[in-house]
Design a protein around this motif. Structure first.
Motif, PDB file in Angstrom:
ATOM      1  N   UNK A   1      34.681  61.686  43.891  1.00  0.00           N
ATOM      2  CA  UNK A   1      33.583  61.332  43.218  1.00  0.00           C
ATOM      3  C   UNK A   1      32.629  62.439  43.047  1.00  0.00           C
ATOM      4  N   UNK A   2      31.786  62.402  41.806  1.00  0.00           N
ATOM      5  CA  UNK A   2      30.624  63.246  41.452  1.00  0.00           C
ATOM      6  C   UNK A   2      29.711  62.829  42.439  1.00  0.00           C
ATOM      7  N   UNK A   3      28.600  63.748  42.700  1.00  0.00           N
ATOM      8  CA  UNK A   3      27.363  63.317  43.629  1.00  0.00           C
ATOM      9  C   UNK A   3      26.756  61.972  43.240  1.00  0.00           C
ATOM     10  N   UNK A   4      26.899  61.586  41.857  1.00  0.00           N
ATOM     11  CA  UNK A   4      26.411  60.481  41.442  1.00  0.00           C
ATOM     12  C   UNK A   4      27.405  59.450  41.107  1.00  0.00           C
ATOM     13  N   UNK A   5      28.690  59.866  41.423  1.00  0.00           N
ATOM     14  CA  UNK A   5      29.896  58.910  41.022  1.00  0.00           C
ATOM     15  C   UNK A   5      29.804  57.609  41.733  1.00  0.00           C
ATOM     16  N   UNK A   6      30.355  56.541  41.066  1.00  0.00           N
ATOM     17  CA  UNK A   6      30.546  55.280  41.558  1.00  0.00           C
ATOM     18  C   UNK A   6      31.817  54.496  41.774  1.00  0.00           C
ATOM     19  N   UNK A   7      31.720  53.723  42.861  1.00  0.00           N
ATOM     20  CA  UNK A   7      32.981  52.899  43.217  1.00  0.00           C
ATOM     21  C   UNK A   7      32.789  51.372  42.634  1.00  0.00           C
ATOM     22  N   UNK A   8      33.724  51.008  42.129  1.00  0.00           N
ATOM     23  CA  UNK A   8      33.480  49.410  41.664  1.00  0.00           C
ATOM     24  C   UNK A   8      34.724  48.745  42.379  1.00  0.00           C
ATOM     25  N   UNK A   9      34.387  47.649  43.141  1.00  0.00           N
ATOM     26  CA  UNK A   9      35.652  46.884  43.702  1.00  0.00           C
ATOM     27  C   UNK A   9      35.385  45.631  42.812  1.00  0.00           C
ATOM     28  N   UNK A  10      36.390  44.991  42.265  1.00  0.00           N
ATOM     29  CA  UNK A  10      36.684  43.798  41.789  1.00  0.00           C
ATOM     30  C   UNK A  10      37.592  43.050  42.594  1.00  0.00           C
ATOM     31  N   UNK A  11      37.112  41.894  43.247  1.00  0.00           N
ATOM     32  CA  UNK A  11      38.098  41.207  44.287  1.00  0.00           C
ATOM     33  C   UNK A  11      37.902  39.790  44.363  1.00  0.00           C
ATOM     34  N   UNK A  12      38.879  39.089  44.411  1.00  0.00           N
ATOM     35  CA  UNK A  12      38.811  37.682  44.577  1.00  0.00           C
ATOM     36  C   UNK A  12      37.775  37.010  45.469  1.00  0.00           C
ATOM     37  N   UNK A  13      37.133  36.055  45.093  1.00  0.00           N
ATOM     38  CA  UNK A  13      35.889  35.481  46.072  1.00  0.00           C
ATOM     39  C   UNK A  13      36.568  34.887  47.393  1.00  0.00           C
ATOM     40  N   UNK A  14      36.083  35.370  48.309  1.00  0.00           N
ATOM     41  CA  UNK A  14      36.713  34.791  49.621  1.00  0.00           C
ATOM     42  C   UNK A  14      35.893  33.745  50.185  1.00  0.00           C
ATOM     43  N   UNK A  15      34.717  33.817  49.496  1.00  0.00           N
ATOM     44  CA  UNK A  15      33.663  32.774  49.981  1.00  0.00           C
ATOM     45  C   UNK A  15      34.199  31.142  49.369  1.00  0.00           C
ATOM     46  N   UNK A  16      35.027  31.414  48.248  1.00  0.00           N
ATOM     47  CA  UNK A  16      35.528  30.214  47.799  1.00  0.00           C
ATOM     48  C   UNK A  16      36.679  29.734  48.064  1.00  0.00           C
ATOM     49  N   UNK A  17      36.692  28.643  49.136  1.00  0.00           N
ATOM     50  CA  UNK A  17      38.068  27.876  49.797  1.00  0.00           C
ATOM     51  C   UNK A  17      38.823  27.289  48.530  1.00  0.00           C
ATOM     52  N   UNK A  18      38.165  27.112  47.367  1.00  0.00           N
ATOM     53  CA  UNK A  18      38.990  26.289  46.429  1.00  0.00           C
ATOM     54  C   UNK A  18      39.968  27.105  45.728  1.00  0.00           C
ATOM     55  N   UNK A  19      39.517  28.538  45.574  1.00  0.00           N
ATOM     56  CA  UNK A  19      40.103  29.389  44.792  1.00  0.00           C
ATOM     57  C   UNK A  19      41.492  29.545  45.227  1.00  0.00           C
ATOM     58  N   UNK A  20      42.472  29.209  44.004  1.00  0.00           N
ATOM     59  CA  UNK A  20      43.817  29.326  44.413  1.00  0.00           C
ATOM     60  C   UNK A  20      44.513  30.494  44.598  1.00  0.00           C
ATOM     61  N   UNK A  21      43.998  31.325  45.486  1.00  0.00           N
ATOM     62  CA  UNK A  21      44.511  32.732  45.780  1.00  0.00           C
ATOM     63  C   UNK A  21      44.757  32.904  47.312  1.00  0.00           C
ATOM     64  N   UNK A  22      46.046  33.382  47.525  1.00  0.00           N
ATOM     65  CA  UNK A  22      46.216  33.523  49.253  1.00  0.00           C
ATOM     66  C   UNK A  22      45.164  34.268  49.844  1.00  0.00           C
ATOM     67  N   UNK A  23      44.809  33.686  51.110  1.00  0.00           N
ATOM     68  CA  UNK A  23      43.840  34.092  51.757  1.00  0.00           C
ATOM     69  C   UNK A  23      43.661  35.476  51.989  1.00  0.00           C
ATOM     70  N   UNK A  24      44.645  36.249  52.351  1.00  0.00           N
ATOM     71  CA  UNK A  24      44.335  37.815  52.428  1.00  0.00           C
ATOM     72  C   UNK A  24      44.289  38.573  51.281  1.00  0.00           C
ATOM     73  N   UNK A  25      44.351  37.901  50.127  1.00  0.00           N
ATOM     74  CA  UNK A  25      44.153  38.567  48.791  1.00  0.00           C
ATOM     75  C   UNK A  25      42.639  38.066  48.387  1.00  0.00           C
ATOM     76  N   UNK A  26      42.021  37.522  49.150  1.00  0.00           N
ATOM     77  CA  UNK A  26      40.610  37.471  48.920  1.00  0.00           C
ATOM     78  C   UNK A  26      39.547  38.110  49.915  1.00  0.00           C
ATOM     79  N   UNK A  27      38.317  38.573  49.477  1.00  0.00           N
ATOM     80  CA  UNK A  27      37.377  38.973  50.403  1.00  0.00           C
ATOM     81  C   UNK A  27      35.971  38.523  49.842  1.00  0.00           C
TER      82      UNK A  27
END
Length: 243
Positions: A183-209
């Motif tokens: 990254x450049x000094x002012x570079x950014x990192x974007x993480x898009x992750x399935x919401x681990x806070x939502x137990x109703x989200x039908x994604x495997x537990x370890x694939x949510x954060x």
């Protein structure tokens, strides 16, 4: 007295041996001490980082799921891309690019810049190269990374994006350190992750954060959260900068 001397000599030998061993422990061994291991949960690796079991890597055989027709609507892809912190000349790295679902949608947004599509699976690399050639998007460059590094040039990247990828990194600490270098000094990192806070989200537990867990791990590796965008349907949109 003879036995006492024997045990004293043995004790001193043991102390000297372990002192010598400790002085010769490699930095890699010290880093690896941050990982622990357990019996794997379903779809897990059994490797634990900061209290989180690392999920198993999704095989590229799941390409059809990545390219499903309903994905853009389900995940607000267009909205996510419209919120990317980029300019027309930005250099972006899509780490864990998979089929290039995001890569080839980001490329037109940075026509004067570049998008590195980073993958570690050979069949994904081949597919990305073929798709890049067919699409005619000359600002896409396919890069083969490895488990510990995206193999990107130092101090050249404006934005690193990982879409549902971070939770599968087998060496998150090492990868984050390499991303910092790229990254450049002012570079950014974007993480898009399935919401681990939502137990109703039908994604495997370890694939949510959860935001809490992500922030815990990123903060420990020299990043701080600058944007917590909760505008997507089922995913977090978390932007970090180097501390």
């Amino acid at each position: 007295m003879k036995y006492l001397n024997y045990f004293l000599i043995l004790f001193l030998f043991t102390v000297n041996f372990y002192c010598s061993y400790a002085q010769n422990i490699s930095p890699e061994e010290v880093k690896n001490a941050e990982y622990t291991y357990k019996t794997p949960d379903g779809d897990g690796t059994g490797k634990v980082y900061m209290g989180r079991e690392i999920a198993s890597l999704m095989s590229f055989h799941g390409k059809s799921w990545l390219e499903r027709a309903s994905r853009s609507k389900e995940e607000n892809t267009e909205l996510a891309i419209s919120n990317l912190p980029v300019t027309p000349s930005s250099v972006v790295a899509d780490i864990g690019a998979g089929s290039g679902f995001y890569t080839f949608r980001i490329a037109p947004v940075v026509p004067e810049g570049k998008v590195y599509a980073v993958e570690i699976q050979d069949n994904a690399i081949q597919y990305l190269k073929e798709r890049s050639k067919e699409s005619g998007q000359n600002n896409v460059e396919v890069v083969k990374g490895n488990e510990k590094s995206p193999n990107l040039p130092a101090n050249t990247i404006d934005l690193v994006i990982m879409v549902d990828v971070y939770h599968e990194l087998l060496y998150p600490r090492e990868m984050l350190q390499e991303i910092k270098k790229a990254l450049k000094p002012d570079g950014k990192l974007l993480l898009i992750e399935y919401r681990g806070e939502d137990p109703k989200l039908a994604i495997k537990k370890l694939h949510k954060m959860t935001v809490e867990q992500i922030n815990k791990e990123l903060s420990a590796n020299g990043f701080h959260l600058v944007k917590n965008g909760q505008f997507m349907n089922i995913q977090h949109f978390l932007v970090f900068e180097k501390q």
